[in-house]
Design an enzyme around this catalytic site. Structure first.
Site, PDB file in Angstrom:
ATOM      1  N   GLU A 169      19.423 -20.097  -4.937  1.00  5.71           N
ATOM      2  CA  GLU A 169      19.240 -19.960  -6.383  1.00  5.71           C
ATOM      3  C   GLU A 169      20.487 -19.413  -7.087  1.00  5.71           C
ATOM      4  O   GLU A 169      20.462 -18.351  -7.711  1.00  5.71           O
ATOM      5  CB  GLU A 169      18.028 -19.072  -6.692  1.00  5.71           C
ATOM      6  CG  GLU A 169      16.725 -19.630  -6.162  1.00  5.71           C
ATOM      7  CD  GLU A 169      15.496 -18.852  -6.634  1.00  5.71           C
ATOM      8  OE1 GLU A 169      15.670 -17.807  -7.291  1.00  5.71           O
ATOM      9  OE2 GLU A 169      14.369 -19.286  -6.345  1.00  5.71           O
ATOM     10  N   GLU A 368      11.182 -22.910  -1.103  1.00  3.92           N
ATOM     11  CA  GLU A 368      10.321 -21.815  -1.558  1.00  3.92           C
ATOM     12  C   GLU A 368       9.220 -22.386  -2.427  1.00  3.92           C
ATOM     13  O   GLU A 368       9.455 -23.281  -3.233  1.00  3.92           O
ATOM     14  CB  GLU A 368      11.083 -20.767  -2.386  1.00  3.92           C
ATOM     15  CG  GLU A 368      11.982 -19.847  -1.611  1.00  3.92           C
ATOM     16  CD  GLU A 368      12.651 -18.788  -2.499  1.00  3.92           C
ATOM     17  OE1 GLU A 368      12.048 -18.401  -3.541  1.00  3.92           O
ATOM     18  OE2 GLU A 368      13.762 -18.366  -2.166  1.00  3.92           O
TER      19      GLU A 368
END
Length: 472
Positions: A169, A368
């Site tokens: 991220e 995720e």
């Protein structure tokens, strides 16, 4: 209601993910101060219930037992992050730490010996604080230090790692540091954030360049948090607002890391508003072009819904993406009230189709996806097990749409849940629990939740029964 057995491809990756800063604890190996440790010293009141990452899930002392819990919850793969601060305890540079090498080699060997593939991520928000003082991702010196760290990891652990990832991220630190104020040092300056974005992408490409010289069988890529962007309506103003939001939050990292080029429309917009990075050159752009992802991790939690702005911007305020759109609250949306996120399972299908249609159907996996819930003690039975049927339902509903994406031709190789054992979560500490295994903070006792038992059966069966008529 008739159910169909949903079956996933052979050798599908079933597992979960967490990060070093959120799970390991400081330990005794030696470790540079991270930005999170410094921030806690400076402003502990910003951390939920004043809990730091000092101990976290104490994985550094309990990793052998934790690997056994991975087996007991059906893992055939697991994503860890390697701590830059632990590998280079002298402020992220200098001599590599032999104790850190020993720890990670022991952990990765233990995982491999138990049939669990090592997915190793090199950076998960945990900048050594001394390197932040040099400018963090705004600094070429920090890029150089990162590439040296990455190259060291490839050399020391390459024989044990199944897949490598440069960043988790990378948009997160840009948003948190330069736009929204939830990462240290909370600068709020878009143009500096644009520079940090560019150097993050360059660091990613240079790490891939370094990786290639080893000729490992493993692959290398990155992990991006991506939300499909939906306009409120098909009114041209709403559609344009959604396109711009998507450029900032999705294409900004996805395009250069997978295609090797930045989106032309985003570059034009930044030039128009004088928000382009200052330090870049043609050699940098060539490196980015020639060193792109071999595999892509997709973190999906919620959709993004936007509408055209109805209110004026303060021209004296800082430049932000929200100059061009407003967030839209869709009536009737389902919510995870604890996290404040919309639950929209079909979004995982939309995301995968975007990757298939617009990014060469690159090999990818869900890296995720998960549901954070507060006060899970409410759902414990008399034996101390969390009966989290809500999490099982969440997983099944998302997996059903992931299965549909695979049927529709998406090159999806696995599903990793966030997370394995309840772990420390940045400013929120242990407010919301995400794990397949519950953690008693006082005793560090681990107890497999009902979802952990479900996940083991899911992995063993490589699928589950589901009413596919619900899919739209």
């Amino acid at each position: 209601m008739s159910k169909t057995k949903i079956t996933f491809p052979k050798d599908f990756w079933w597992g979960s993910a967490w990060s070093a800063e959120q799970a390991e604890g400081r330990g005794e190996t030696g470790k540079a101060e991270t930005i999170w440790e410094r921030w806690y010293k400076e402003e502990p009141y910003r951390f939920y219930k004043g809990i730091s990452s000092e101990v976290a899930t104490d994985h550094i002392h309990r990793y052998k037992d934790d690997v056994q819990l991975m087996k007991q919850t059906g893992h055939n793969s697991f994503r860890v992050s390697i701590s830059w601060a632990r590998m280079f305890p002298n402020d992220g540079v200098g001599q590599v730490n032999p104790k850190a090498i020993e720890f990670y080699r022991d952990l990765f060997t233990e995982m491999n010996n138990n049939g669990i593939k090592v997915f190793a991520n090199l950076y998960h928000f945990d900048m050594p604080a001394a390197l932040q003082d040099l400018g963090g991702w705004e600094s070429r010196e920090v890029v150089d230090a990162y590439v040296n760290y990455a190259d060291t990891c490839f050399k020391e652990f390459g024989d044990l790692v199944y897949n490598w990832f440069t960043f988790n991220e990378p948009l997160g630190p840009i948003l948190g540091t330069y736009l929204e104020g939830f990462h240290y040092p909370n600068l709020i300056d878009f143009k500096r954030g644009a520079q940090a974005t560019f150097f993050t992408v360059l660091a990613h490409a240079r790490a891939i360049q370094a990786f290639k010289k080893y000729n490992y069988d493993s692959k290398i890529g990155t992990i991006l948090n991506l939300s499909p962007t939906f306009p409120r309506s098909q009114n041209p103003a709403d559609v344009k607002a959604a396109e711009i939001a998507d450029l900032f939050y999705t294409r900004s990292f996805l395009d250069p890391m997978v295609k090797g080029v930045f989106p032309a429309k985003l570059v034009a917009l930044l030039k128009e508003y004088d928000q382009m990075p200052v330090d870049f050159n043609q050699d940098d752009l060539a490196i980015i072009k020639d060193n792109t992802c071999q595999i892509l991790g997709l973190n999906y939690y919620e959709p993004r819904r936007v509408k055209a702005r109805l209110t004026a911007i303060n021209p004296d305020g800082p430049f932000l993406p929200e100059w061009f759109f407003e967030n839209y609250t869709m009536p009737g949306r389902r919510m995870n009230e604890y996290r404040g996120w919309e639950i929209y399972e079909k979004g995982i299908h939309d995301l995968c189709m975007d990757i298939k249609d617009n990014y060469g159907n690159i090999e990818a996996f869900i890296s995720e996806n998960g549901m954070g819930v507060a006060d899970e003690e409410r759902f414990m039975d008399e034996n101390g097990q969390v009966i989290d049927d809500y999490r099982i339902e969440f997983i099944q509903d998302h997996l059903a749409y992931l299965w549909k994406a695979i049927q529709d031709g998406c090159n999806i190789k696995g599903y990793h849940l966030w997370t394995f054992i309840d772990c420390w979560s940045w400013i929120n500490s242990y407010k919301n629990r995400y794990g397949l295994v519950s953690l008693d903070l006082k005793t560090q006792k681990r107890t497999i939740k009902k979802s952990g038992e479900f996940y083991k059966k899911l992995s063993e069966d490589n699928g589950f029964s589901y009413d596919v008529d619900k899919l739209i």
